[in-house]
Write a protein that holds these residues in place. Structure first.
Motif, PDB file in Angstrom:
ATOM      1  N   VAL A 110       2.129 -22.340 -10.947  1.00  0.00           N
ATOM      2  CA  VAL A 110       1.202 -22.636 -12.036  1.00  0.00           C
ATOM      3  C   VAL A 110      -0.167 -23.017 -11.479  1.00  0.00           C
ATOM      4  N   ASP A 111      -0.171 -23.696 -10.351  1.00  0.00           N
ATOM      5  CA  ASP A 111      -1.433 -24.099  -9.737  1.00  0.00           C
ATOM      6  C   ASP A 111      -2.255 -22.898  -9.264  1.00  0.00           C
ATOM      7  N   ARG A 112      -1.583 -21.785  -8.955  1.00  0.00           N
ATOM      8  CA  ARG A 112      -2.262 -20.598  -8.436  1.00  0.00           C
ATOM      9  C   ARG A 112      -2.619 -19.580  -9.519  1.00  0.00           C
ATOM     10  N   LEU A 113      -2.160 -19.817 -10.742  1.00  0.00           N
ATOM     11  CA  LEU A 113      -2.405 -18.880 -11.835  1.00  0.00           C
ATOM     12  C   LEU A 113      -3.668 -19.254 -12.607  1.00  0.00           C
ATOM     13  N   PRO A 114      -4.240 -18.271 -13.288  1.00  0.00           N
ATOM     14  CA  PRO A 114      -5.337 -18.600 -14.198  1.00  0.00           C
ATOM     15  C   PRO A 114      -4.791 -19.391 -15.384  1.00  0.00           C
ATOM     16  N   ILE A 115      -5.663 -19.979 -16.154  1.00  0.00           N
ATOM     17  CA  ILE A 115      -5.217 -20.668 -17.367  1.00  0.00           C
ATOM     18  C   ILE A 115      -4.762 -19.616 -18.367  1.00  0.00           C
ATOM     19  N   MET A 116      -3.473 -19.554 -18.589  1.00  0.00           N
ATOM     20  CA  MET A 116      -2.865 -18.580 -19.494  1.00  0.00           C
ATOM     21  C   MET A 116      -1.699 -19.256 -20.202  1.00  0.00           C
ATOM     22  N   PRO A 117      -1.260 -18.747 -21.352  1.00  0.00           N
ATOM     23  CA  PRO A 117      -0.139 -19.377 -22.052  1.00  0.00           C
ATOM     24  C   PRO A 117       1.169 -19.233 -21.267  1.00  0.00           C
ATOM     25  N   LEU A 118       1.713 -20.355 -20.846  1.00  0.00           N
ATOM     26  CA  LEU A 118       2.958 -20.395 -20.092  1.00  0.00           C
ATOM     27  C   LEU A 118       3.957 -21.265 -20.829  1.00  0.00           C
ATOM     28  N   VAL A 119       5.219 -20.878 -20.796  1.00  0.00           N
ATOM     29  CA  VAL A 119       6.249 -21.709 -21.421  1.00  0.00           C
ATOM     30  C   VAL A 119       7.473 -21.761 -20.518  1.00  0.00           C
ATOM     31  N   ILE A 120       8.007 -22.957 -20.339  1.00  0.00           N
ATOM     32  CA  ILE A 120       9.223 -23.172 -19.556  1.00  0.00           C
ATOM     33  C   ILE A 120      10.431 -22.939 -20.457  1.00  0.00           C
ATOM     34  N   ASP A 121      11.252 -21.966 -20.117  1.00  0.00           N
ATOM     35  CA  ASP A 121      12.463 -21.696 -20.890  1.00  0.00           C
ATOM     36  C   ASP A 121      13.555 -22.708 -20.563  1.00  0.00           C
ATOM     37  N   HIS A 122      14.276 -23.118 -21.588  1.00  0.00           N
ATOM     38  CA  HIS A 122      15.498 -23.919 -21.424  1.00  0.00           C
ATOM     39  C   HIS A 122      15.299 -25.217 -20.633  1.00  0.00           C
ATOM     40  N   LEU A 123      14.087 -25.803 -20.745  1.00  0.00           N
ATOM     41  CA  LEU A 123      13.787 -27.065 -20.062  1.00  0.00           C
ATOM     42  C   LEU A 123      13.948 -26.961 -18.541  1.00  0.00           C
ATOM     43  N   ALA A 124      13.876 -25.707 -18.030  1.00  0.00           N
ATOM     44  CA  ALA A 124      14.115 -25.446 -16.602  1.00  0.00           C
ATOM     45  C   ALA A 124      15.558 -25.765 -16.198  1.00  0.00           C
ATOM     46  N   LYS A 125      16.464 -25.666 -17.151  1.00  0.00           N
ATOM     47  CA  LYS A 125      17.891 -25.807 -16.887  1.00  0.00           C
ATOM     48  C   LYS A 125      18.264 -27.054 -16.085  1.00  0.00           C
ATOM     49  N   PRO A 126      18.015 -28.231 -16.630  1.00  0.00           N
ATOM     50  CA  PRO A 126      18.409 -29.458 -15.930  1.00  0.00           C
ATOM     51  C   PRO A 126      19.923 -29.547 -15.787  1.00  0.00           C
ATOM     52  N   LEU A 127      20.367 -30.359 -14.831  1.00  0.00           N
ATOM     53  CA  LEU A 127      21.805 -30.459 -14.536  1.00  0.00           C
ATOM     54  C   LEU A 127      22.484 -31.421 -15.504  1.00  0.00           C
ATOM     55  N   ILE A 128      22.516 -31.031 -16.759  1.00  0.00           N
ATOM     56  CA  ILE A 128      23.055 -31.905 -17.805  1.00  0.00           C
ATOM     57  C   ILE A 128      24.534 -32.196 -17.567  1.00  0.00           C
ATOM     58  N   LYS A 129      25.263 -31.206 -17.115  1.00  0.00           N
ATOM     59  CA  LYS A 129      26.707 -31.367 -16.939  1.00  0.00           C
ATOM     60  C   LYS A 129      27.043 -32.434 -15.895  1.00  0.00           C
ATOM     61  N   GLU A 130      26.127 -32.667 -14.974  1.00  0.00           N
ATOM     62  CA  GLU A 130      26.348 -33.684 -13.933  1.00  0.00           C
ATOM     63  C   GLU A 130      26.498 -35.081 -14.537  1.00  0.00           C
ATOM     64  N   GLY A 131      25.817 -35.307 -15.678  1.00  0.00           N
ATOM     65  CA  GLY A 131      25.820 -36.639 -16.277  1.00  0.00           C
ATOM     66  C   GLY A 131      24.769 -37.515 -15.625  1.00  0.00           C
ATOM     67  N   ARG A 132      23.973 -38.184 -16.421  1.00  0.00           N
ATOM     68  CA  ARG A 132      22.862 -38.972 -15.873  1.00  0.00           C
ATOM     69  C   ARG A 132      23.314 -40.263 -15.194  1.00  0.00           C
ATOM     70  N   HIS A 133      24.598 -40.620 -15.327  1.00  0.00           N
ATOM     71  CA  HIS A 133      25.065 -41.902 -14.807  1.00  0.00           C
ATOM     72  C   HIS A 133      25.897 -41.774 -13.530  1.00  0.00           C
ATOM     73  N   SER A 134      26.174 -40.541 -13.130  1.00  0.00           N
ATOM     74  CA  SER A 134      26.832 -40.357 -11.834  1.00  0.00           C
ATOM     75  C   SER A 134      25.767 -40.449 -10.747  1.00  0.00           C
ATOM     76  N   MET A 135      26.191 -40.612  -9.512  1.00  0.00           N
ATOM     77  CA  MET A 135      25.228 -40.749  -8.421  1.00  0.00           C
ATOM     78  C   MET A 135      24.356 -39.493  -8.300  1.00  0.00           C
ATOM     79  N   SER A 136      24.996 -38.319  -8.293  1.00  0.00           N
ATOM     80  CA  SER A 136      24.231 -37.067  -8.187  1.00  0.00           C
ATOM     81  C   SER A 136      23.432 -36.819  -9.457  1.00  0.00           C
TER      82      SER A 136
END
Length: 287
Positions: free
Chosen positions: A155-181
Motif C-alpha cells: 500500500v505504501d508503494r501504490l498510488p492513492i487508489m480505492p483499496l479494500v481488505i477482504d475478509h478482515l485479512a483472515k485473522p486467526l479467529i479459530k485460535e481463540g483470543r485467550h490461548s497463548m498463540s
C-alpha cells in the motif's frame, strides 16, 4: 422517505469443475457444485438486498468476461471484481477491451495463494496495479493475517487508489483470543490493521469471519471483538458488509451472516448501520 440501499459487497458465482476449484476440498463438499445468480436471488430478496458485487473465484480472464455477462443478464449484480494478469505484457490492450463493460469495478488476485510473500511487491505486479489505478479501478486485497506486513509495504508503494481488505485479512479467529498463540495472533492482527487504517483510501470488508472461526461452534460473542476492532480503527465510513456467499455456507446460512452483522452493528454503531450495509459499498464501487 427513501429506503436505504442494501448491498452485499462480496459474493461469488461459479460453474464447478474439480481441476479449477481444487481448493474446495472434501471438507467443503457441499460447495462442489454450480452456484449461479438464480441460487443467490432468493436470499437477496429475503434479506431485502438491492444488489450485490460478484467477486472472482478463478484466476482467468474468461471468468471475468463470464461474470460481466451475468451482470448484463441480471441487473441486480451491480458490479464485478474480476481477475486480470497484472504482469501481462499486453495488460493495456486487455484493459482497453474491458473498458466497454460498465459493470467492471475492479480486480483481485488470490494473493493468499502465492507461496512467495514478496509476490505482491514485484515490479511487474506493482506496475499492473499502477495501470488499473490510472484507469479508475478499485482493488480487492485478498490475504491472510501473516501477509499483512507485505500488504503494508504494498500500500505504501501504490498510488492513492480505492483499496479494500477482504475478509478482515483472515485473522486467526479459530485460535481463540485467550490461548497463548491466539493472544499473539490477535495482537499482531490489531497492530497491522491499525497501521493500514491510517490511510484514508484503504477500506475493509466485514466478510468471511464465520469461515475463519470453527465452522461448527462459532458464536457471535467470539466474533464481536473483530467487528469492534475493524469499525473502531477504520471508522464506520470505510467498512462494508459482504456475505462471502456461497463459501459462508460451510459455517452459516446467508440469513445467519446478515443477522450476525446487523446485530453487531446495532450494538456498536446503530447510526451507521445503513452505511455499512449498503451505501459504503455503493460509494466505493461506484454502483
Amino acid at each position: 422517505m427513501k429506503t436505504a440501499i442494501r448491498i452485499d459487497s462480496h459474493q461469488h458465482f461459479w460453474q464447478y469443475n474439480k481441476q479449477e476449484f481444487d481448493w474446495l476440498d472434501v471438507s467443503m463438499a457441499p460447495l462442489q457444485r454450480d452456484f449461479l445468480p438464480t441460487d443467490l436471488k432468493p436470499s437477496l430478496e429475503t434479506q431485502k438486498m438491492d444488489g450485490c458485487v460478484a467477486v472472482q473465484a478463478r484466476q482467468t480472464y474468461e471468468e471475468t468476461l463470464w461474470l460481466l455477462s451475468l451482470a448484463d443478464q441480471y441487473p441486480w449484480i451491480k458490479g464485478v471484481v474480476g481477475w486480470i494478469d497484472l504482469r501481462a505484457n499486453d495488460l493495456a490492450d486487455q484493459l482497453n477491451e474491458l473498458k466497454k463493460y460498465t459493470a467492471l469495478k475492479g480486480f483481485r488476485h488470490v494473493l493468499q495463494g502465492e507461496a512467495e510473500p514478496e509476490f505482491m511487491l514485484a515490479k511487474d505486479f506493482l506496475a499492473g496495479l499502477q495501470m488499473i489505478a490510472e484507469r479508475g479501478y478499485c482493488y480487492d486485497i485478498l490475504v491472510t493475517q501473516d501477509q499483512l506486513p507485505e500488504v503494508i509495504k504494498l500500500v505504501d508503494r501504490l498510488p492513492i487508489m480505492p483499496l479494500v481488505i477482504d475478509h478482515l485479512a483472515k485473522p486467526l479467529i479459530k485460535e481463540g483470543r485467550h490461548s497463548m498463540s491466539g493472544k499473539t495472533a490477535w495482537h499482531d492482527w490489531c497492530h497491522h490493521m491499525d497501521s493500514l487504517s491510517q490511510l484514508e483510501h484503504v477500506h475493509c470488508k466485514l466478510s468471511g469471519m464465520v469461515t475463519e472461526a470453527d465452522w461448527q461452534s462459532w458464536t457471535a460473542e467470539q466474533l464481536f471483538p473483530y467487528f469492534e476492532k475493524v469499525i473502531d480503527c477504520f471508522g464506520p465510513e470505510r467498512v462494508m458488509f459482504g456475505s462471502d456467499w456461497p463459501v459462508c455456507q460451510v459455517a452459516a446460512s446467508y440469513q445467519q451472516v446478515v443477522s450476525l452483522t446487523e446485530c453487531a452493528l446495532e450494538a456498536l454503531c446503530p447510526e451507521s448501520k445503513n452505511q455499512i450495509m449498503g451505501s459504503n459499498a455503493s460509494k466505493f464501487y461506484s454502483l
